[in-house]
Every structure is written in C-alpha cells, then in structure tokens.
Motif scaffolding. Sequence first.
Motif, PDB file in Angstrom:
ATOM      1  N   PRO A 160      30.855   3.878  -7.176  1.00 54.19           N
ATOM      2  CA  PRO A 160      30.467   4.610  -8.556  1.00 54.19           C
ATOM      3  C   PRO A 160      30.622   4.072 -10.000  1.00 54.19           C
ATOM      4  CG  PRO A 160      31.663   6.358  -7.326  1.00 54.19           C
ATOM      5  CD  PRO A 160      31.131   4.912  -6.630  1.00 54.19           C
ATOM      6  N   ARG A 161      32.189   3.838  -9.592  1.00 56.35           N
ATOM      7  CA  ARG A 161      33.022   3.303 -11.003  1.00 56.35           C
ATOM      8  C   ARG A 161      32.983   1.893 -11.340  1.00 56.35           C
ATOM      9  NH1 ARG A 161      38.311   2.920  -9.960  1.00 56.35           N
ATOM     10  NH2 ARG A 161      38.402   2.055 -12.490  1.00 56.35           N
ATOM     11  N   ALA A 162      32.867   0.966  -9.905  1.00 55.61           N
ATOM     12  CA  ALA A 162      31.989  -0.424 -10.456  1.00 55.61           C
ATOM     13  C   ALA A 162      30.334  -0.649 -10.899  1.00 55.61           C
ATOM     14  CB  ALA A 162      31.885  -0.890  -9.256  1.00 55.61           C
ATOM     15  N   ILE A 163      29.569   0.594 -10.662  1.00 52.59           N
ATOM     16  CA  ILE A 163      28.510   0.326 -10.748  1.00 52.59           C
ATOM     17  C   ILE A 163      27.757   1.316 -12.332  1.00 52.59           C
ATOM     18  CG2 ILE A 163      26.287   2.235 -10.692  1.00 52.59           C
ATOM     19  CD1 ILE A 163      26.940   2.172  -7.005  1.00 52.59           C
ATOM     20  N   GLU A 164      28.950   1.962 -12.178  1.00 51.40           N
ATOM     21  CA  GLU A 164      29.054   2.072 -13.585  1.00 51.40           C
ATOM     22  C   GLU A 164      29.758   0.421 -14.746  1.00 51.40           C
ATOM     23  OE1 GLU A 164      30.833   3.387 -17.945  1.00 51.40           O
ATOM     24  OE2 GLU A 164      31.722   2.712 -15.719  1.00 51.40           O
ATOM     25  N   LEU A 165      30.677   0.463 -14.686  1.00 50.11           N
ATOM     26  CA  LEU A 165      31.100  -0.462 -15.120  1.00 50.11           C
ATOM     27  C   LEU A 165      29.652  -1.769 -15.837  1.00 50.11           C
ATOM     28  CD1 LEU A 165      33.220  -2.442 -16.329  1.00 50.11           C
ATOM     29  CD2 LEU A 165      33.731  -3.390 -14.037  1.00 50.11           C
TER      30      LEU A 165
END
Length: 323
Positions: A160-165
């Motif tokens: 999820p953090r990579a997708i948000e980035l």
Amino acid sequence: MTVELSCGLPPGPAFGDLAVLAEKLGYARVWIFDSAPLWEDPFVHLALAAERTSRIGLGTAVLIPSERSEMAMASAIAAIARLSGGRFRACFGTGATARRTMGRRPLTLRALEEYVAAVRGLLAGETVTIEDQPARMLHAEGLAAPRPIDAEIWLSAFGPRAIELAARIADGIVGQSVHPALPMATMRAGTVLEPGEDRGAQRVGEAVGPWQVVAFHEAYAIGGAAAVDAMPGGQEWREALERLAPEGERHLLAYEGHVTHVTERDLPLVGYDHGFPTLIGEADEIRDGLEQLGERGVREVIYTPSGPDVARELRTFSAAARR
C-alpha cells in the motif's frame, strides 16, 4: 477491457533475437530485467533491440537505483528514448532481488522516491540536487536529445505504501493490485499446453520451474531457515544449500538460476504451488485467464517465459492470446 500482452526477458545474448521475434508475434512491449549479479547490463541490450525493432515498446522491469547514479541513469534513459524513437518506458523498484543477491536489504521507499524525483528532474532539463550539489544534464546539442526528454516513469508497487507513492511520482505501476488512478501491468509466468499434455509433464516443469521455485529463494532470503523450512521440501533444500557455503556467503547461492534456470538443488521443488503467479493450460485456458485479468482492470500482462525453449513459449502464448 482488452489487456495488452507484453513479455519480460533477462538481458543476455539471446535478448535481441527474442525482442525481434516478440515484435513479429505482435507483443505490445518487451520488458527487460535488471539485476547486475545475475544478468548483463540491460541498457546495452535495450540499445541493440531498439536498433533492430521498429514498433514494439521497450521497458525495464525493474531498474535498481543503487546500481547507477542518478546522472548515469538519466543519461542512459535519454539514450534509449532517442534510439527507440520514444518507445521506452523506465520502471523502477527497490531492488529486492538485486540487492539480496549481494546480502543487502532492499532500498527504502523514501530513497526510491528521492532517486526517481532526481532522475525525472534531470530528464526534464531541471537543475536538481545530488549529494548536496546542483546537477543538470549538460549534454551539448547533437550529443543527446534536447531536454525535456519524453520517457514514461513507472514504479514496481506491491504494498500500500508503494502504491500511494506511485500516485505521486509515477505514470503507472507494475504489481499485483490494480491502482485506482494509474495504469497497471502485472507479470505472469506460464506455458501453453499441447492438446492433451499433462501439467506434470517434464516439458512443463522445465518451462515454468524457474518461476515456481522463486518463493523458496525469497523465503530463505527474507525469513531465513524457519520460513523456508515451513514450505514443502524447504528444509531439504535449505540444508543442501547450507552444506555448500558458510553462513556469510549463503546469499550467493540462494538465487542461483533465478527465474531462468532450475538448479539441481531446486529441481525437487518444481511443481509446488508456492511460486510466481502462472498461467498454465491449453490455448483456451490461457485466453480465458488473460480476459479475466483484463476484467479486473489490468491494463497489461507481462508474460515471463523461461526454460530451454523461450522462443517456443513466446510463439505459443501469443497464438493462444489471439484465438
């Protein structure tokens, strides 16, 4: 939704010929892997492929920031974008495999963000800060395409953090989860069965085995003995590996043959359902699997053939997708 069919291949002596074949077969794009301890330099092979093809897109899956400085990366991207006539897509990741093969942890997402932002700025012709000093692409007229240089920047994004980035700094993602705002490509290994061919046939194991054992490589590198021992055949695999090297050098063996070859140590693991997502079946099953991915919102499927006859895999998979 119609899904694009692309392919992903390692950089090596066969890459150029396979890229030419992929173009003839109608693949939308050929993505090249980037892991210096395992394969040759991807930009060399991208340049050769760009000169030998005219339509097929070129992409990287994925570039590792720690393997090149920001300026070296921007210059390399500029070269392939020029040679390919704008057919190039640069995708970046944290280097999970590439760095673990050297006993290192993947880069942090913050480091990835800062690196990609600097590369994007350089390609745009901006002055950016690198190691506390201003830097800019200084290529004179005639020595590189004029800035700004048009090249898509994608991210490998699985959490999820990579997708948000990715939503902040990327034009698309390679992953497993459909992004709410960006186009998404996903990788699939697999093979097309001959009519009546059994999934347990030797040819099938040779074709998909390199991807089926990936989970064991990753489990050992990330979770150590306890993680891999919990998998069928994992303890025997680990013990065989550990007999060959002292503790500080075992990461040099864990990824041998990664996604391209099945080592003798890996052979007993082939067939276990712990590996990379696969599409295995006769032509109609392959086509149905691709259609289902398209219905989920996947924009592009990157087929990653392996085994002793990659050309056969590319031909049969493309034919299955078109029927």
